[in-house]
Structures are given as structure tokens and as C-alpha cells.
Scaffold this active site. Sequence first.
Site, PDB file in Angstrom:
ATOM      1  N   THR A  14      30.902  44.961  33.048  1.00 16.55           N
ATOM      2  CA  THR A  14      30.443  46.029  33.945  1.00 16.55           C
ATOM      3  C   THR A  14      30.404  47.374  33.241  1.00 16.55           C
ATOM      4  O   THR A  14      29.537  48.205  33.502  1.00 16.55           O
ATOM      5  CB  THR A  14      31.373  46.105  35.178  1.00 16.55           C
ATOM      6  OG1 THR A  14      31.315  44.853  35.853  1.00 16.55           O
ATOM      7  CG2 THR A  14      30.951  47.196  36.132  1.00 16.55           C
ATOM      8  N   THR A  90      35.973  43.212  33.079  1.00 16.83           N
ATOM      9  CA  THR A  90      37.360  43.165  33.573  1.00 16.83           C
ATOM     10  C   THR A  90      37.777  41.772  34.054  1.00 16.83           C
ATOM     11  O   THR A  90      38.965  41.450  34.041  1.00 16.83           O
ATOM     12  CB  THR A  90      37.593  44.155  34.738  1.00 16.83           C
ATOM     13  OG1 THR A  90      36.667  43.851  35.774  1.00 16.83           O
ATOM     14  CG2 THR A  90      37.437  45.582  34.287  1.00 16.83           C
ATOM     15  N   ASP A  91      36.816  40.946  34.470  1.00 14.82           N
ATOM     16  CA  ASP A  91      37.167  39.641  35.051  1.00 14.82           C
ATOM     17  C   ASP A  91      38.081  38.824  34.143  1.00 14.82           C
ATOM     18  O   ASP A  91      38.982  38.134  34.623  1.00 14.82           O
ATOM     19  CB  ASP A  91      35.897  38.817  35.311  1.00 14.82           C
ATOM     20  CG  ASP A  91      35.276  39.128  36.658  1.00 14.82           C
ATOM     21  OD1 ASP A  91      35.649  40.141  37.271  1.00 14.82           O
ATOM     22  OD2 ASP A  91      34.404  38.353  37.094  1.00 14.82           O
ATOM     23  N   LYS A 169      44.425  41.023  35.792  1.00 15.28           N
ATOM     24  CA  LYS A 169      43.573  41.582  36.845  1.00 15.28           C
ATOM     25  C   LYS A 169      44.094  41.085  38.193  1.00 15.28           C
ATOM     26  O   LYS A 169      44.130  39.883  38.445  1.00 15.28           O
ATOM     27  CB  LYS A 169      42.112  41.153  36.643  1.00 15.28           C
ATOM     28  CG  LYS A 169      41.179  41.816  37.646  1.00 15.28           C
ATOM     29  CD  LYS A 169      39.711  41.641  37.318  1.00 15.28           C
ATOM     30  CE  LYS A 169      38.868  42.402  38.321  1.00 15.28           C
ATOM     31  NZ  LYS A 169      37.436  42.348  38.035  1.00 15.28           N
TER      32      LYS A 169
END
Lengths: 322, 322
Positions: A14, A90-91, A169
Site C-alpha cells: 500500500t 503491511t499484511d 499486524k
Amino acid sequence: MSKSKIIIIHTGGTIASKVDYKTGAVVAKFEPEELYALYPELKEVSDFDIIKVANIMSEDVDFNFVNELALAIKKGIKKETKGIIITHGTDTIHYTSAALHFMLKNLPIPVILVGAQRSSDRPSSDAGMNLICAARFIIKTNWGGVGVCMHENQSDESCVVLPGEKARKMHSSRRDAFMSFDDGLVARVSYLSGEVEMLHKVIINKEKFELTLIDKNIWVGLIKVHPGFDPKILRNYINYSGLVIEGTGLGHVHENCLPEIENLIKKGVKVIMATQTIFGVVNMNVYSRGRKLLELGVKGNYENLPPESVFMKLLIELSKGS
Amino acid sequence: MSKSKIIIIHTGGTIASKVDYKTGAVVAKFEPEELYALYPELKEVSDFDIIKVANIMSEDVDFNFVNELALAIKKGIKKETKGIIITHGTDTIHYTSAALHFMLKNLPIPVILVGAQRSSDRPSSDAGMNLICAARFIIKTNWGGVGVCMHENQSDESCVVLPGEKARKMHSSRRDAFMSFDDGLVARVSYLSGEVEMLHKVIINKEKFELTLIDKNIWVGLIKVHPGFDPKILRNYINYSGLVIEGTGLGHVHENCLPEIENLIKKGVKVIMATQTIFGVVNMNVYSRGRKLLELGVKGNYENLPPESVFMKLLIELSKGS
């Protein structure tokens, strides 16, 4: 020449994506140069070299990618390199950060992963602040290691640097999605003042840097037990090199899993216990079920890492041949 | 006669366990009467009936047990019952609380699960405080539903009541192991003052109470994708009724999983997306991978529940035949 340069390795995610205004979906198609153009404040912090290693969304991260990234880091460790920033989705940032932590031994510089929960072309993007805080941390520290730099909370006041092997996360959309329950923050970076507060004893590692690449012939599984878990599922891992089981609590499984686990271990599968509580230590000495698991040869006792990190640790250990 | 009695249903777990001084391990062998003897303060809060449904450690919880528990709750809902406390092992308390939430529709009374991270015969036990706070909550509220009452933080000042479908054990040993990231606490109970602060709009449900039992012929899987996940693992669930996938972030999987997921759905498996971030909503509309999953028929979009709760929800829905 003193160390003065930061290398930004671009991988996608992202932080490097844009809204596709045809479909409304976010896609990975940002070019590294644009990031630099978007955040001219970066230039006030340091000089940068920007390298593109990939342009993928983080759900597509695989071990080829992680190996390429590790090799790019190795190449980037030069006299003039003060540190390396990796922009990453970030996943799976925590899978990659844990992998790199175990692959890159005795890192002489900081390697900091940053991501964004909102794409860089959106006004609400958290990309710039995470990037700038990572750069400031690198400039002001002598720490060597892998870290993740993300928003500390929902305000835009500070970021924290989490140790790569302990980041996780924990929220699908909040900008402060990465958290540490127990301990172990490396540093807090004020976005407003630029100050860096070290929260971790700085150990300058003088030993020889070593890189272990992931062996693509090694298969490691990561599964979670739960009420209604069919123990026969464990048989699918009979030809694997290793299996991480997310047990309940301190590292427990239903009684009906014991024969299957015993069989896996007999067949040479390295079985490691982790905890699905994510936070806290595995301790198989407290309850009788845990003691039984120890007897069977299940490893991982006293480890205090999230399951994803235990998984990467096992994979790297097996890649080393140990 | 006004409602005045609390039923305590005893199931085992650390709250009902003792240290076996022969081996040093904690085992489930406490009798309900002893609990009452240990905490005479309970008598100041209410009258109690104590029932023993099981005496197992929570890693051995299965659907037979959950069905038995639901039937005991149904039996306990009488004119004079103010509420029900269930003592349960913390390891899987959230699986059971989520299951009961979806099984018991329109509960007219509070059903509160409590556990302990230290056994009741240890001086540091948290059992008594969790129990007493649960009893106080029941006496002072008109809320109907399933909740979990545990320490709010590491001090012994207050407990919180979490909604049964949103509780999750997040630490292997801390007394404040249960947490809610987002929202949704039902109440805070001060141990010191006895005050109950309702944090949730109280809705007195006047509709008919309904119980759905878990159908033991229904198999539902719960798996987690990760870098290095072999998509062939998905084939093991071809004969299952349902599968919950803990995707990354907003609910993503690696591209190589798509054909296998498509195949499962074609074969009639109900595939539901959850997020391994635990906290936050699933949203498959934001990124192109999520949109592809929606196209394939993956369900669960916009759900904001921990994966364990999504798993129980699917199991109960399938048990209803829907």
C-alpha cells in the site's frame, strides 16, 4: 568518508500503491521516484539511494522474494550506508521482518521495514510519517538489527520501532496496527520534534555478518488447533521438514492430537509449539498436557515470539541444516 | 418471587484446578463445593446453586461439551435465576463463549464465563476476583447475553465484561489476557467498590429464547494462510461443510490459492474469510485480490469478529441447516 546514506528498497504494498480510479481498488503500481517526489522532507533527513526489488502486494510475498530482499540488503551494506529502509505491504510485513531477523546475523546497520495502511496518494496516508520516522531513527542510532517502524497510536505524533521478530499486524485497518504487548520496543520517534528515544539497550555487534538464505526445498507448516480440530489434519505434514502448532494458552492441544504428533516426530518432522494467544511465553511445564508434549519431543518451550516469527525461525534453522 | 439466585456451572480449567504436589503440575481436580468454601465473599453478593457439568482442562473442550453446557444453561433459565456463571479454562474460553453467543438466541439473562490464570489454591490466584465481579455484574444488570468476565489490567482493581463473541485470549499467562482492541466492552466492575459501570446499551430482549445445538456431522475447518503456504493444503477441506480462512490484512490470500478456493466453493464448501490480524473488519472491496475473492464466492465481508468467533458462527449456521 562518514556513513551518510540511507538506501530505500522498494517492494510494493500500500505504501507504494495508488487508487485505480477506473475500478476504485488499490493496486501496486507506484514507482520509487514518485515516493521521493511526494515526500521532499526526506531530503532534509539524509541522502538516499532508491532501489526497486519488487512491486507486489504483500499477500503475494513468497520465499523467492524474501531471499532476493536479503541479497539486496547484503549488497547494500557498504561503508557509506547508514541504514536501509524497506517499503513493504503491511499484511505480511511481520513475516518478512521476522525472516530477515533470523536470516541476517550480526547486522552492522539498522534495516527498517515501513508500510502504510492508506496508499501514498491519499491525503490521510500514513506512509510519509512512517518513512520519515524510520529515516530519523537510522540517522540518530548505532543500533544494528531488523525493525519495523509504524505509527505508535492513532495520532500523527510518534512512531515506534518494533524488533523485527516481535512485530505483528494486529488490526486490519488502523494506522497503529502493529503492537507489542510485553516489551521490547526498540525506539520511539517523535514526528513533531524529530527526537529519537532509544528504549532498547544498544548493542553494537562487532561479529562477522552472516546471511542464511531460505532453502526452497524445505517445507514448514503453520497450523492452529481449536475445539473441533480433526487430528487427522496433522497427517498432511508427514513429508514436511517442520511444523509449527499454534497451541492454546501456554501451548496445549486436545488429547486426541497426541498420537498424531508422536507419529510426526517419529517420521522426522520437527514439531515446534507456539501459542495462539500471540503474546506471552510458551511453557509446557505448568500443566500435565504440556509435560506430555515435552515427553513426545515437541520443542519451542520458553519461546516468547508470535507464531509467525516461530515459523520463520524454524524455516531458517532448517535452511541452515540444523 | 423475585429473581435472586445465580447458578454457577462448573466445567474445570485452572479456576477449578490445584497444583499436584507430587508432580508440580496443575491438574483439573477441584470440586465445586470447595470453590464456595474458598470464596465466602460470594455469599454476600447472592445465593448460588452450584452445578458440575464437566471437569476438564480447556484444551480438551469439544462440541459434545459445548452442547451439554448449552443444555445446562437452557435448564437453568428459570423465573428465579438472575444469571449464570460458567467457570471455564481460559485457553478456550473464547471459543466456548462465541459458540454459546451464536447458539443461545434471545437470552433473557446474563451468562458470564470466568476463568483464572492461576489456580484457585495459589495465593496469587485471580479466580476469586473474576468470580465475584461476575456475580456483582449479574446482580446489578438487566443485560441478556453471553459475556466473559476477567481482569481489566494487571492490578486487582477491576474486571471487564467482554461480549462473548468478541473476547479473545491474547496472552499465555497475564491475568489481563482477554482484551478488546476496538470497542464493545459490556461493563467494567470495580472489585474495590463493587460498582458496575455499563458500557453497552442495555437491550432487554423480549423475543423467544431459542437454542441451536452443534450438529456433530458438520465439519468446519479453520486455517491460516502465510508466506510459503502450500495451496494444496486447501484440498483437505473438500469434504467439509465449511472453511474459515484467516487471510492477511483485510482478508487476502496469495494468488496461488485462488484456483483451490474456487474449487472448494464449486464442491459446495462454504468458504468464509476472517483476518489473522484478529482486530478490525474484513473488507474485500479495497484491494483487487479481495475483489477477486468476492467474485469467487468467498463470504464474510464486513465481519468484525476474531477468527475463532467467525468459526463458531459458521458452525452454528451450518448446524441450523442454513
